[in-house]
Design an enzyme around this catalytic site. Sequence first.
Site, PDB file in Angstrom:
ATOM      1  N   GLU A  47     -11.042  36.847 -22.095  1.00 52.99           N
ATOM      2  CA  GLU A  47     -11.493  36.743 -23.483  1.00 52.99           C
ATOM      3  C   GLU A  47     -10.308  36.315 -24.336  1.00 52.99           C
ATOM      4  OE1 GLU A  47     -13.749  39.458 -26.876  1.00 52.99           O
ATOM      5  OE2 GLU A  47     -13.015  40.415 -25.041  1.00 52.99           O
TER       6      GLU A  47
ATOM      7  N   ASN B 248      -2.828  38.795  -1.099  1.00 56.80           N
ATOM      8  CA  ASN B 248      -2.952  39.161   0.308  1.00 56.80           C
ATOM      9  C   ASN B 248      -2.612  37.912   1.110  1.00 56.80           C
ATOM     10  OD1 ASN B 248      -3.993  41.981   0.153  1.00 56.80           O
ATOM     11  ND2 ASN B 248      -5.553  40.950  -1.053  1.00 56.80           N
TER      12      ASN B 248
ATOM     13  N   ARG C 193      -6.669  40.514  -7.961  1.00 57.30           N
ATOM     14  CA  ARG C 193      -6.288  39.852  -6.719  1.00 57.30           C
ATOM     15  C   ARG C 193      -6.309  38.338  -6.944  1.00 57.30           C
ATOM     16  NH1 ARG C 193      -6.460  44.166  -3.561  1.00 57.30           N
ATOM     17  NH2 ARG C 193      -8.174  45.623  -3.673  1.00 57.30           N
TER      18      ARG C 193
ATOM     19  N   HIS D 248     -13.640  41.493 -17.748  1.00 56.64           N
ATOM     20  CA  HIS D 248     -12.637  40.515 -18.164  1.00 56.64           C
ATOM     21  C   HIS D 248     -11.362  41.212 -18.637  1.00 56.64           C
ATOM     22  CE1 HIS D 248     -14.714  41.543 -21.979  1.00 56.64           C
ATOM     23  NE2 HIS D 248     -13.502  41.411 -22.506  1.00 56.64           N
TER      24      HIS D 248
ATOM     25  N   HIS E  26      -0.728  48.790 -16.531  1.00 60.50           N
ATOM     26  CA  HIS E  26      -1.164  47.497 -16.022  1.00 60.50           C
ATOM     27  C   HIS E  26      -2.586  47.502 -15.476  1.00 60.50           C
ATOM     28  CE1 HIS E  26       0.456  49.193 -12.176  1.00 60.50           C
ATOM     29  NE2 HIS E  26      -0.531  48.485 -11.625  1.00 60.50           N
TER      30      HIS E  26
ATOM     31  N   GLU F  91      -0.833  42.804 -13.118  1.00 57.69           N
ATOM     32  CA  GLU F  91      -0.370  42.796 -11.736  1.00 57.69           C
ATOM     33  C   GLU F  91      -1.275  41.857 -10.957  1.00 57.69           C
ATOM     34  OE1 GLU F  91      -0.732  45.596  -7.809  1.00 57.69           O
ATOM     35  OE2 GLU F  91      -0.330  46.622  -9.708  1.00 57.69           O
TER      36      GLU F  91
END
Length: 178
Positions: free
Chosen positions: A166, A97, A30, A120, A26, A93
């Site tokens: 992309e 936060n 964020r 990207h 993965h 993933e």
Amino acid sequence: MRFTSESYPGVCAQPSSASNGFVFNHTMLRMKDPKVSLDFYSRIMGMQVLRKLDFPEMKFSLYFLAKPQADDPAPEDVAERTSWTFKQRGVLELTHNWGSEEDADFKYHDGNAQPQGFGHICFAVPNLAAAVAWFDENKVVFVKRPEQGKMKDVAFIKDPDGYWIEIVEPALMTNIGR
């Protein structure tokens, strides 16, 4: 003879057997607001949330998304699905936060502004024109449309946090870079 790798300075022609079985699982990005990003990646990009892990003591949550293969469905049992998730390829993933969604000025660096770093992620689509129409219909922000710039048949869109994605149609990539 079977293809193994293009060869350039620094490329190891014969990787160590110690790396046999290693799988790229993965990439983590964020996100500011789970409701917004999960809507984008599930509704617009067609991904499924495989697993959510909460870490209250550190005040963050991890969401693992992918497009599982029909011949390898995710297990119903949570523990088995967690293990299965970490065996997959091409997982995204998304890390939240806690509280970032409540700060109107909060923003993550997208990697493309200075200083540049991360660039990207990429999605392959079966039909680039249909994907572009779908993105337009859903008011997705484009960085570059397929007909723009020197690299034709490649699009770049932005996710809700400004990360670039992309978009390519594999059948149109046969002559790229030649």
